[in-house]
Design a protein around this motif. Structure first.
Motif, PDB file in Angstrom:
ATOM      1  N   HIS A   1      -3.178  -3.827 -10.320  1.00 32.78           N
ATOM      2  CA  HIS A   1      -2.480  -3.394  -9.105  1.00 32.78           C
ATOM      3  C   HIS A   1      -1.260  -2.542  -9.455  1.00 32.78           C
ATOM      4  CE1 HIS A   1      -0.366  -3.716  -5.205  1.00 32.78           C
ATOM      5  NE2 HIS A   1      -1.560  -3.924  -4.708  1.00 32.78           N
TER       6      HIS A   1
ATOM      7  N   GLU B   1      -0.050   6.077  -7.946  1.00 31.72           N
ATOM      8  CA  GLU B   1       0.396   6.496  -6.608  1.00 31.72           C
ATOM      9  C   GLU B   1       1.782   7.125  -6.675  1.00 31.72           C
ATOM     10  OE1 GLU B   1       0.696   4.714  -2.066  1.00 31.72           O
ATOM     11  OE2 GLU B   1       1.009   3.355  -3.754  1.00 31.72           O
TER      12      GLU B   1
ATOM     13  N   TYR C   1      -6.605  -0.963  -2.676  1.00 33.84           N
ATOM     14  CA  TYR C   1      -5.698  -0.007  -3.309  1.00 33.84           C
ATOM     15  C   TYR C   1      -6.488   1.137  -3.952  1.00 33.84           C
ATOM     16  CZ  TYR C   1      -0.914   0.928  -4.910  1.00 33.84           C
ATOM     17  OH  TYR C   1       0.350   1.448  -5.081  1.00 33.84           O
TER      18      TYR C   1
ATOM     19  N   GLU D   1      -7.416   3.650  -1.395  1.00 36.55           N
ATOM     20  CA  GLU D   1      -6.256   4.459  -0.997  1.00 36.55           C
ATOM     21  C   GLU D   1      -6.009   5.576  -2.015  1.00 36.55           C
ATOM     22  OE1 GLU D   1      -2.810   2.031  -0.439  1.00 36.55           O
ATOM     23  OE2 GLU D   1      -3.769   0.729   1.027  1.00 36.55           O
TER      24      GLU D   1
END
Length: 496
Positions: free
Chosen positions: A132, A139, A177, A180
């Protein structure tokens, strides 16, 4: 602190080389190394000192530890890098952030992060957290330096993400995630879209979305993941080569089934279908859609906006925009018998679909007229106050007109012109009849079509991507002569 870190990293490396088969000999040095990495989190509170990390070569040392034999150490480094690259922290010191990001990218940080991801076991909580945090680093880098997305995808990230998304494990936060980040990597990036297609990513997306054809997402998080996958698919379909892959992967059949099943995936399936058939590259998909009896699916949606569409987060205007865009694409691309089947739909049940078309025409014409009146008032006030209405301001006004309904109105008028030009007298007669009854005018339709043609060049040059994508459907070649259909000629040498 950095000096201590370097010493401990060197000592641990030395002992591991010296006693590779005897963990007791280097375990203490590993704990010391982990402790100093934890202490270095304090650096994230002072981004203006990041340049020292780079000057003292600590960034390269940290990146090197991503491949450490002990995943606890690599996860600790990932956690530190995630905090150092936190987007709020980076914006506190632009200069420090630039130096740090440059050093990370020069050190091939994404490739090393992907290699580390390959060996992490997500059934272990600490390692799942490491995955994560790795995605969070990606990101952060993508938000601060969008152009790095292409290089990141080519360094193995896209391949790993596709593998992670299709992994047969229960839905979790990391899968969300991944979806995304995938949507971010594909946004406005043809290189990544092509790469995804080459790696059979279209099939992966369709396989994952097929889970929602008869079942709604169980949670809000799963719904969000579904929307991310749909967005990724729409983005990929902007590339013509991916439309072929979508066609061969039976994507049209899946979207058609979703539209019929009336689940939460319905609204997004309509959006994907719009992207699949738009423009000349959508010709094969248009013909296939008719072959799989898609007209039976799309026309009920044209006649009425389902309530579940609104519940799925799509407004009535968005729904009508997508449906009209699909119909106009098919009118443009279909040939022969399939085009005839489409046009015959407008004559069914006493031309009820023509009635609906004219209803939409007057609905959006009124909305645009209201917006135009407001814009004219603002322009008048600006002139009175001595302000100059420059090109940027005119572009802004045009965007507002599109938002108010001009784009849907253009689509409706195009459908009207094409259907009236098809040598089916009853369609043309019904259009004229309704125009006369409601005080409409063929001059208005011709004016809108002229405006559409003359604005296309400006649209391609000046407007944001989302409007440019919309306008791809209305090429100048679409402005056919309507001498025999609407009582005048909407084409001229200037716009032909």
């Amino acid at each position: 602190m950095i000096l201590t870190f370097e010493k401990r990293a060197y000592k641990n490396q030395e002992l591991r080389i010296k006693f590779p088969e005897n963990p007791e000999k280097f375990m203490e040095s590993e704990l010391d190394l982990n402790d100093i990495v934890q202490e270095m989190h304090v650096i994230a509170t002072m981004p203006d000192l990041y340049h020292l990390l780079v000057e003292l070569n600590a960034v390269q040392s940290l990146i090197g530890l991503l491949g450490h034999e002990n995943t606890d150490v690599s996860i600790a480094v990932v956690d530190l890098l995630q905090e150092l690259t936190d987007i709020d922290t980076l914006h506190e010191s632009e200069e420090g952030a630039e130096v740090l990001i440059d050093a990370l990218l020069e050190g091939q940080v994404v490739a090393l992060l992907v290699q580390n991801l390959e060996r992490l076991d997500e059934t272990v909580k600490e390692e799942a957290d490491g995955v994560h945090n790795t995605l969070a680093i990606i990101e952060n880098l993508a938000e601060f330096r969008p152009e790095m997305c292409t290089e990141a995808a080519q360094q193995g990230l896209l391949q790993w993400m596709l593998k992670r998304i299709k992994a047969k494990i229960p839905f979790d936060a990391n899968k969300l995630y991944c979806s995304e980040i995938l949507a971010i990597l594909l946004q406005n990036n043809d290189v990544n879209r092509e790469l995804l297609g080459d790696q059979e990513g279209i099939d992966v997306l369709l396989q994952q979305l097929s889970l929602f054809k008869r079942h709604n997402p169980g949670t809000n998080e799963e719904l969000e993941m579904m929307e991310n996958l749909f967005d990724s698919l729409c983005s990929c379909l902007m590339l013509s080569s991916n439309r072929d892959r979508f066609l061969k992967g039976e994507g049209l059949q899946l979207m058609n089934l979703m539209l019929r099943e009336k689940k939460m995936s319905r609204a997004s399936a309509l959006k994907v279908l719009d992207h699949a058939v738009i423009g000349p590259e959508g010709s094969d998909n248009c013909h296939k859609f008719v072959d799989i009896l898609g007209l039976r699916t799309i026309f009920p949606l044209f006649m009425k906006t389902p309530k579940k569409m609104k519940k799925a987060g799509m407004t009535e205007k968005e729904h009508e925009e997508h449906v009209c865009s699909i119909l106009s694409s098919m009118l443009r691309n279909l040939k022969g018998q399939q085009r005839t089947r489409l046009l015959n739909k407008f004559t069914e049940n006493d031309c009820e679909k023509v009635d609906r078309l004219m209803e939409l025409h007057f609905k959006y014409l009124e909305a645009v007229q209201v917006a135009d009146k407001k814009i004219e008032g603002e322009k008048h006030d600006m002139v009175r106050q001595g302000e100059i209405i420059d090109d940027d301001m005119e572009d802004e006004f045009y965007l507002r007109r599109l938002d108010a309904g001009l784009f849907v109105l253009q689509l409706v008028c195009y459908i009207m012109v094409e259907s009236c030009n098809a040598n089916i007298p009853q369609i043309r007669q019904r259009v004229h009849q309704i125009l006369n009854m409601r005080g409409g005018s063929t001059k208005v339709v011709r004016h809108i079509m002229r405006g559409t043609c003359s604005e296309i060049t400006a649209t391609i040059l000046i407007l944001p991507a989302q409007y440019m994508e919309k306008q791809l459907i209305l090429k100048p070649a679409l402005c056919l002569s309507t001498t025999n259909s609407l009582g005048g000629d909407c084409s001229s040498p200037g716009v032909r």
